[in-house]
Write an enzyme that holds these catalytic residues in place. Structure first.
Site, PDB file in Angstrom:
ATOM      1  N   TYR A   1       0.667  -1.284  -0.100  1.00 11.98           N
ATOM      2  CA  TYR A   1      -0.008  -0.005   0.117  1.00 11.98           C
ATOM      3  C   TYR A   1       0.795   1.177   0.071  1.00 11.98           C
ATOM      4  O   TYR A   1       2.009   1.287   0.124  1.00 11.98           O
ATOM      5  CB  TYR A   1      -0.994   0.077   1.311  1.00 11.98           C
ATOM      6  CG  TYR A   1      -0.447   0.412   2.512  1.00 11.98           C
ATOM      7  CD1 TYR A   1       0.394  -0.496   3.143  1.00 11.98           C
ATOM      8  CD2 TYR A   1      -0.641   1.465   3.005  1.00 11.98           C
ATOM      9  CE1 TYR A   1       0.896  -0.257   4.516  1.00 11.98           C
ATOM     10  CE2 TYR A   1      -0.109   1.886   4.152  1.00 11.98           C
ATOM     11  CZ  TYR A   1       0.653   0.983   4.970  1.00 11.98           C
ATOM     12  OH  TYR A   1       1.252   1.196   6.387  1.00 11.98           O
TER      13      TYR A   1
ATOM     14  N   GLU B   1      12.428   2.742  13.939  1.00 16.39           N
ATOM     15  CA  GLU B   1      11.467   3.670  13.695  1.00 16.39           C
ATOM     16  C   GLU B   1      10.409   3.625  14.558  1.00 16.39           C
ATOM     17  O   GLU B   1      10.491   2.951  15.604  1.00 16.39           O
ATOM     18  CB  GLU B   1      11.033   3.328  12.167  1.00 16.39           C
ATOM     19  CG  GLU B   1      10.395   2.279  11.898  1.00 16.39           C
ATOM     20  CD  GLU B   1       9.790   1.795  10.384  1.00 16.39           C
ATOM     21  OE1 GLU B   1       9.697   2.857   9.861  1.00 16.39           O
ATOM     22  OE2 GLU B   1       9.702   0.552  10.111  1.00 16.39           O
TER      23      GLU B   1
ATOM     24  N   LYS C   1       6.272  -1.766   2.105  1.00 15.81           N
ATOM     25  CA  LYS C   1       5.162  -1.076   2.776  1.00 15.81           C
ATOM     26  C   LYS C   1       3.990  -2.241   2.371  1.00 15.81           C
ATOM     27  O   LYS C   1       3.113  -1.977   1.613  1.00 15.81           O
ATOM     28  CB  LYS C   1       4.754   0.221   1.941  1.00 15.81           C
ATOM     29  CG  LYS C   1       3.861   1.229   2.897  1.00 15.81           C
ATOM     30  CD  LYS C   1       4.081   2.347   2.767  1.00 15.81           C
ATOM     31  CE  LYS C   1       3.067   3.464   3.338  1.00 15.81           C
ATOM     32  NZ  LYS C   1       3.231   3.587   4.805  1.00 15.81           N
TER      33      LYS C   1
HETATM   34  N1  PDD Z   1       2.628   5.119   7.594  1.00 14.86           N
HETATM   35  N2  PDD Z   1       7.241   3.735   8.892  1.00 14.86           N
HETATM   36  C1  PDD Z   1       6.242   3.247   9.016  1.00 14.86           C
HETATM   37  C2  PDD Z   1       6.247   1.706   9.677  1.00 14.86           C
HETATM   38  C3  PDD Z   1       5.031   3.720   8.718  1.00 14.86           C
HETATM   39  O1  PDD Z   1       3.991   3.111   8.744  1.00 14.86           O
HETATM   40  C4  PDD Z   1       4.943   4.987   7.855  1.00 14.86           C
HETATM   41  C5  PDD Z   1       3.918   5.713   7.655  1.00 14.86           C
HETATM   42  C6  PDD Z   1       6.247   5.844   8.084  1.00 14.86           C
HETATM   43  C7  PDD Z   1       6.526   7.047   7.268  1.00 14.86           C
HETATM   44  O2  PDD Z   1       6.457   7.107   5.981  1.00 14.86           O
HETATM   45  P1  PDD Z   1       5.988   8.506   5.298  1.00 14.86           P
HETATM   46  O3  PDD Z   1       6.860   9.637   5.559  1.00 14.86           O
HETATM   47  O4  PDD Z   1       6.211   8.014   3.748  1.00 14.86           O
HETATM   48  O5  PDD Z   1       4.489   8.562   5.225  1.00 14.86           O
HETATM   49  C8  PDD Z   1       7.458   5.097   8.622  1.00 14.86           C
HETATM   50  C9  PDD Z   1       1.420   5.664   6.865  1.00 14.86           C
HETATM   51  C10 PDD Z   1       1.218   7.070   7.329  1.00 14.86           C
HETATM   52  C11 PDD Z   1       0.280   4.611   7.272  1.00 14.86           C
HETATM   53  O6  PDD Z   1       0.399   3.498   7.549  1.00 14.86           O
HETATM   54  O7  PDD Z   1      -0.874   4.939   7.416  1.00 14.86           O
END
Ligand code: PDD
Length: 279
Positions: free
Chosen positions: A31, A177, A145
């Site tokens: 996703y 993270e 992702k």
């Molecule tokens: N999540 N790490 C994880 C595990 C995440 O799920 C996300 C973002 C990030 C940050 O990635 P980005 O800057 O590209 O949003 C890091 C999204 C927002 C979600 O699952 O809703």
């Protein structure tokens, strides 16, 4: 709200996926979450590159090329009656008789929705949010992702159980993270970021923050950060497409710095806002 499912636009209440969809049975899909400001997707090309990497990571043929995604995303954005959107898209390996092995023939399921984008208010930014710590017990491909988010769900719930917003994860004594965000630390005016590798998601916001730090001469160290360094940090931030840059002002019940947004967080948010305004 109008959503997109396999070539059709329909009200969310009417969108249906068969129970044999591999996303439902196995979490077999990937996703993206793309922030949309004033009907313009922010850093779209970077999100589409990461989408391709996620497809490659799970050996799924991307059903669309970048031009195809760009058109589809623009179409969905234009169908909503609000301008700032949280655009979610997912692709699964499709519908097939249940068997772990890849189906010989299955058409990927493509789903997209756009919710109103809710970013932190200035008051929420100033106050910051609490976080707790946990051992990062996820798999070793956190760079993908994946929609299989059970470990992230359980880890994030630890924070909610403690009245906190995020769970900061450590593997073998080093920061990886957050359960749903990337984490930065600040010490003595230097920005510290863990290196991009298979143990964390390469956040688009993370990359943007690194780019802004480099462009604006903010002292930056991209390297492994020990748990002790995180606990001794002057500032901690979480970053994501929906939270942007958000200070963590309490960690495991202790104040971070003076317990409010720090000076470097304020500077970075201002740079980030300026970039959004010109994008
Ligand atoms: N999540 N790490 C994880 C595990 C995440 O799920 C996300 C973002 C990030 C940050 O990635 P980005 O800057 O590209 O949003 C890091 C999204 C927002 C979600 O699952 O809703």
């Amino acid at each position: 709200m109008t959503v997109y499912l396999n070539g059709e636009y329909l009200p969310i209440g009417e969108a249906r996926v068969p129970v044999l969809d591999r996303g439902f049975l196995f979490g077999d899909g990937i996703y993206e979450v793309i922030p949309v400001y004033g009907r313009k997707p922010f850093r779209l090309s970077q999100h589409l590159v990461r989408l391709q990497n996620s497809c490659d990571g799970i050996r799924l043929t991307n059903p669309l090329d970048a031009a195809g995604w760009t058109t589809l995303i623009a179409d969905l954005i234009s169908r909503q009656d609000f301008a700032d959107q949280n655009l979610y898209l997912q692709v699964t390996r499709g519908v097939a008789k249940r068997d772990h092995a890849f189906p010989q023939t299955a058409t990927p399921t493509v789903f997209m929705m756009a919710n109103p984008l809710v970013t932190p208010t200035p008051a929420q930014f100033e106050a910051g949010v609490p976080a707790v710590s946990a051992h990062d017990n996820r798999w070793q491909r956190c760079d993908i992702k994946s929609i299989a988010l059970l470990a992230n769900v359980l880890l994030r719930q630890l924070a909610v159980d403690e009245g906190a917003t995020e769970t900061i994860l450590f593997r073998e004594g080093y920061l990886t993270e957050g359960a749903a965000s990337n984490i930065f630390a600040v010490k003595d005016g230097r920005l510290l970021a863990p290196p991009r590798n298979h143990l964390m998601l390469p956040g688009i916001t993370y990359d943007t923050v690194l780019e802004l730090a480099r462009d604006h001469g903010i002292p930056l160290e991209v390297r492994q950060i020990s748990e002790a360094e995180v606990r001794a940090a002057d500032e901690l931030w979480l970053t994501s497409s929906t939270k942007e840059v958000l200070p963590i002002t309490r960690f495991d019940g202790h104040a971070v710095g003076d317990g409010h947004a720090g000076p470097l967080a304020r500077r970075m948010l201002a740079l980030y806002q300026a970039l959004k305004d010109t994008a």
